[in-house]
Write a protein that holds these residues in place. Structure first.
Motif, PDB file in Angstrom:
ATOM      1  N   THR A   1      -8.410 -10.540  -1.834  1.00  0.00           N
ATOM      2  CA  THR A   1      -7.026 -10.385  -1.410  1.00  0.00           C
ATOM      3  C   THR A   1      -7.022 -10.366   0.110  1.00  0.00           C
ATOM      4  O   THR A   1      -7.765  -9.604   0.726  1.00  0.00           O
ATOM      5  CB  THR A   1      -6.440  -9.063  -1.952  1.00  0.00           C
ATOM      6  N   ARG A   2      -6.187 -11.213   0.688  1.00  0.00           N
ATOM      7  CA  ARG A   2      -6.140 -11.302   2.151  1.00  0.00           C
ATOM      8  C   ARG A   2      -5.010 -10.473   2.756  1.00  0.00           C
ATOM      9  O   ARG A   2      -5.152  -9.946   3.855  1.00  0.00           O
ATOM     10  CB  ARG A   2      -5.996 -12.755   2.583  1.00  0.00           C
ATOM     11  N   LYS A   3      -3.900 -10.398   2.067  1.00  0.00           N
ATOM     12  CA  LYS A   3      -2.765  -9.619   2.574  1.00  0.00           C
ATOM     13  C   LYS A   3      -2.900  -8.194   2.052  1.00  0.00           C
ATOM     14  O   LYS A   3      -2.675  -7.934   0.872  1.00  0.00           O
ATOM     15  CB  LYS A   3      -1.449 -10.232   2.128  1.00  0.00           C
ATOM     16  N   LEU A   4      -3.255  -7.295   2.953  1.00  0.00           N
ATOM     17  CA  LEU A   4      -3.518  -5.916   2.562  1.00  0.00           C
ATOM     18  C   LEU A   4      -2.500  -4.968   3.166  1.00  0.00           C
ATOM     19  O   LEU A   4      -2.043  -5.161   4.292  1.00  0.00           O
ATOM     20  CB  LEU A   4      -4.904  -5.483   3.047  1.00  0.00           C
ATOM     21  N   LEU A   5      -2.197  -3.960   2.411  1.00  0.00           N
ATOM     22  CA  LEU A   5      -1.430  -2.842   2.935  1.00  0.00           C
ATOM     23  C   LEU A   5      -2.461  -1.907   3.546  1.00  0.00           C
ATOM     24  O   LEU A   5      -3.361  -1.436   2.851  1.00  0.00           O
ATOM     25  CB  LEU A   5      -0.663  -2.158   1.805  1.00  0.00           C
ATOM     26  N   THR A   6      -2.368  -1.688   4.839  1.00  0.00           N
ATOM     27  CA  THR A   6      -3.336  -0.829   5.516  1.00  0.00           C
ATOM     28  C   THR A   6      -2.650   0.453   5.982  1.00  0.00           C
ATOM     29  O   THR A   6      -1.422   0.519   6.079  1.00  0.00           O
ATOM     30  CB  THR A   6      -3.979  -1.537   6.724  1.00  0.00           C
ATOM     31  N   PHE A   7      -3.483   1.428   6.276  1.00  0.00           N
ATOM     32  CA  PHE A   7      -2.981   2.737   6.684  1.00  0.00           C
ATOM     33  C   PHE A   7      -3.645   3.146   7.991  1.00  0.00           C
ATOM     34  O   PHE A   7      -4.677   2.600   8.363  1.00  0.00           O
ATOM     35  CB  PHE A   7      -3.270   3.765   5.586  1.00  0.00           C
ATOM     36  N   SER A   8      -3.025   4.105   8.676  1.00  0.00           N
ATOM     37  CA  SER A   8      -3.605   4.619   9.917  1.00  0.00           C
ATOM     38  C   SER A   8      -4.034   6.071   9.710  1.00  0.00           C
ATOM     39  O   SER A   8      -3.543   6.749   8.795  1.00  0.00           O
ATOM     40  CB  SER A   8      -2.594   4.533  11.066  1.00  0.00           C
ATOM     41  N   THR A   9      -4.930   6.514  10.552  1.00  0.00           N
ATOM     42  CA  THR A   9      -5.487   7.862  10.402  1.00  0.00           C
ATOM     43  C   THR A   9      -4.439   8.950  10.580  1.00  0.00           C
ATOM     44  O   THR A   9      -4.568  10.029  10.012  1.00  0.00           O
ATOM     45  CB  THR A   9      -6.623   8.107  11.411  1.00  0.00           C
ATOM     46  N   ASP A  10      -3.399   8.672  11.344  1.00  0.00           N
ATOM     47  CA  ASP A  10      -2.397   9.710  11.613  1.00  0.00           C
ATOM     48  C   ASP A  10      -1.206   9.687  10.642  1.00  0.00           C
ATOM     49  O   ASP A  10      -0.308  10.517  10.740  1.00  0.00           O
ATOM     50  CB  ASP A  10      -1.910   9.632  13.057  1.00  0.00           C
ATOM     51  N   GLN A  11      -1.194   8.765   9.678  1.00  0.00           N
ATOM     52  CA  GLN A  11      -0.125   8.766   8.671  1.00  0.00           C
ATOM     53  C   GLN A  11      -0.253  10.007   7.794  1.00  0.00           C
ATOM     54  O   GLN A  11      -1.355  10.507   7.567  1.00  0.00           O
ATOM     55  CB  GLN A  11      -0.213   7.524   7.778  1.00  0.00           C
ATOM     56  N   SER A  12       0.866  10.460   7.262  1.00  0.00           N
ATOM     57  CA  SER A  12       0.822  11.622   6.377  1.00  0.00           C
ATOM     58  C   SER A  12       0.363  11.196   4.987  1.00  0.00           C
ATOM     59  O   SER A  12       0.622  10.066   4.550  1.00  0.00           O
ATOM     60  CB  SER A  12       2.189  12.304   6.286  1.00  0.00           C
ATOM     61  N   ILE A  13      -0.297  12.106   4.313  1.00  0.00           N
ATOM     62  CA  ILE A  13      -0.781  11.831   2.957  1.00  0.00           C
ATOM     63  C   ILE A  13       0.402  11.613   2.017  1.00  0.00           C
ATOM     64  O   ILE A  13       0.317  10.819   1.078  1.00  0.00           O
ATOM     65  CB  ILE A  13      -1.747  12.937   2.470  1.00  0.00           C
ATOM     66  N   LEU A  14       1.523  12.269   2.278  1.00  0.00           N
ATOM     67  CA  LEU A  14       2.729  12.052   1.471  1.00  0.00           C
ATOM     68  C   LEU A  14       3.225  10.621   1.601  1.00  0.00           C
ATOM     69  O   LEU A  14       3.593   9.989   0.613  1.00  0.00           O
ATOM     70  CB  LEU A  14       3.834  13.022   1.894  1.00  0.00           C
ATOM     71  N   GLU A  15       3.236  10.111   2.811  1.00  0.00           N
ATOM     72  CA  GLU A  15       3.663   8.734   3.059  1.00  0.00           C
ATOM     73  C   GLU A  15       2.749   7.755   2.319  1.00  0.00           C
ATOM     74  O   GLU A  15       3.214   6.774   1.735  1.00  0.00           O
ATOM     75  CB  GLU A  15       3.644   8.461   4.559  1.00  0.00           C
ATOM     76  N   VAL A  16       1.459   8.027   2.328  1.00  0.00           N
ATOM     77  CA  VAL A  16       0.492   7.169   1.647  1.00  0.00           C
ATOM     78  C   VAL A  16       0.734   7.195   0.138  1.00  0.00           C
ATOM     79  O   VAL A  16       0.766   6.151  -0.513  1.00  0.00           O
ATOM     80  CB  VAL A  16      -0.952   7.596   1.980  1.00  0.00           C
ATOM     81  N   MET A  17       0.937   8.373  -0.432  1.00  0.00           N
ATOM     82  CA  MET A  17       1.170   8.478  -1.876  1.00  0.00           C
ATOM     83  C   MET A  17       2.451   7.749  -2.262  1.00  0.00           C
ATOM     84  O   MET A  17       2.498   7.072  -3.292  1.00  0.00           O
ATOM     85  CB  MET A  17       1.194   9.947  -2.307  1.00  0.00           C
ATOM     86  N   GLU A  18       3.487   7.860  -1.436  1.00  0.00           N
ATOM     87  CA  GLU A  18       4.725   7.127  -1.695  1.00  0.00           C
ATOM     88  C   GLU A  18       4.484   5.624  -1.639  1.00  0.00           C
ATOM     89  O   GLU A  18       5.012   4.861  -2.458  1.00  0.00           O
ATOM     90  CB  GLU A  18       5.803   7.524  -0.678  1.00  0.00           C
ATOM     91  N   SER A  19       3.674   5.178  -0.706  1.00  0.00           N
ATOM     92  CA  SER A  19       3.351   3.762  -0.580  1.00  0.00           C
ATOM     93  C   SER A  19       2.551   3.271  -1.788  1.00  0.00           C
ATOM     94  O   SER A  19       2.786   2.165  -2.279  1.00  0.00           O
ATOM     95  CB  SER A  19       2.551   3.532   0.709  1.00  0.00           C
ATOM     96  N   PHE A  20       1.621   4.088  -2.273  1.00  0.00           N
ATOM     97  CA  PHE A  20       0.864   3.740  -3.479  1.00  0.00           C
ATOM     98  C   PHE A  20       1.828   3.500  -4.644  1.00  0.00           C
ATOM     99  O   PHE A  20       1.730   2.498  -5.343  1.00  0.00           O
ATOM    100  CB  PHE A  20      -0.113   4.848  -3.871  1.00  0.00           C
ATOM    101  N   ALA A  21       2.744   4.438  -4.830  1.00  0.00           N
ATOM    102  CA  ALA A  21       3.684   4.338  -5.949  1.00  0.00           C
ATOM    103  C   ALA A  21       4.618   3.137  -5.788  1.00  0.00           C
ATOM    104  O   ALA A  21       4.829   2.375  -6.738  1.00  0.00           O
ATOM    105  CB  ALA A  21       4.489   5.629  -6.070  1.00  0.00           C
TER     106      ALA A  21
END
Length: 156
Positions: free
Chosen positions: A30-50
């Motif tokens: 997969t070439r188009k990836l959703l990436t995250f940054s170290t300073d993002q909140s874990i809540l934001e990441v979980m929402e993005s996963f869902a």
């Protein structure tokens, strides 16, 4: 913190190809990836996963270099701790929960060698690097699909 790269066997220049179908990781990743940054909140990441129906993704630093992986499994620690301490899920950063010891594979590894890497570890996905830079991600499912395509190509 370290990045481990699994090196695959490469065909010698000018050597006859054993297969006509594409067999490299870069052909199926997969070439188009959703990436995250170290300073993002874990809540934001979980929402993005869902929202995006994914279970993890690479974490990049300010310069765009791979520094970790965040997954649903990493989020389970925060969910578990919030219940234990009877508190809502904190707005802690990704850096606190991400896996920093990241295993990677090169873009030009064969899918057969990649299958061996997946067989030896317990990862669902691996970041793919080219010249030290993140260029994609390959999952166990991608390897299975590649094997099915090769089987179809070679035996029909």
């Amino acid at each position: 913190m370290g990045i481990k790269s699994f090196m695959g066997r490469r065909a010698k220049e000018g050597s006859k190809k054993e297969y006509d179908a594409p067999i490299l990781v870069e052909d199926y990743m997969t070439r188009k990836l959703l990436t995250f940054s170290t300073d993002q909140s874990i809540l934001e990441v979980m929402e993005s996963f869902a929202k995006n129906h994914i279970s993890g993704g690479p974490v990049l630093d300010e310069s765009g270099f791979l520094v970790g992986i965040i997954s649903e499994a990493d989020c389970m620690k925060e969910i578990s701790e919030s219940r234990y301490f009877n508190q809502p899920i904190l707005d802690a950063s990704v850096e606190r929960f991400m896996t920093k010891d990241v295993e990677t594979i090169p873009h030009d590894m064969s899918i057969f060698d990649a299958a061996g890497v997946f067989h030896k570890n317990n990862r669902r996905r691996l970041p793919v690097l080219k010249d030290g830079l993140l260029v994609g991600q390959i999952s166990r499912k991608d390897i299975v699909i590649a094997a099915l395509k090769l089987t179809s190509h070679n035996y029909q």
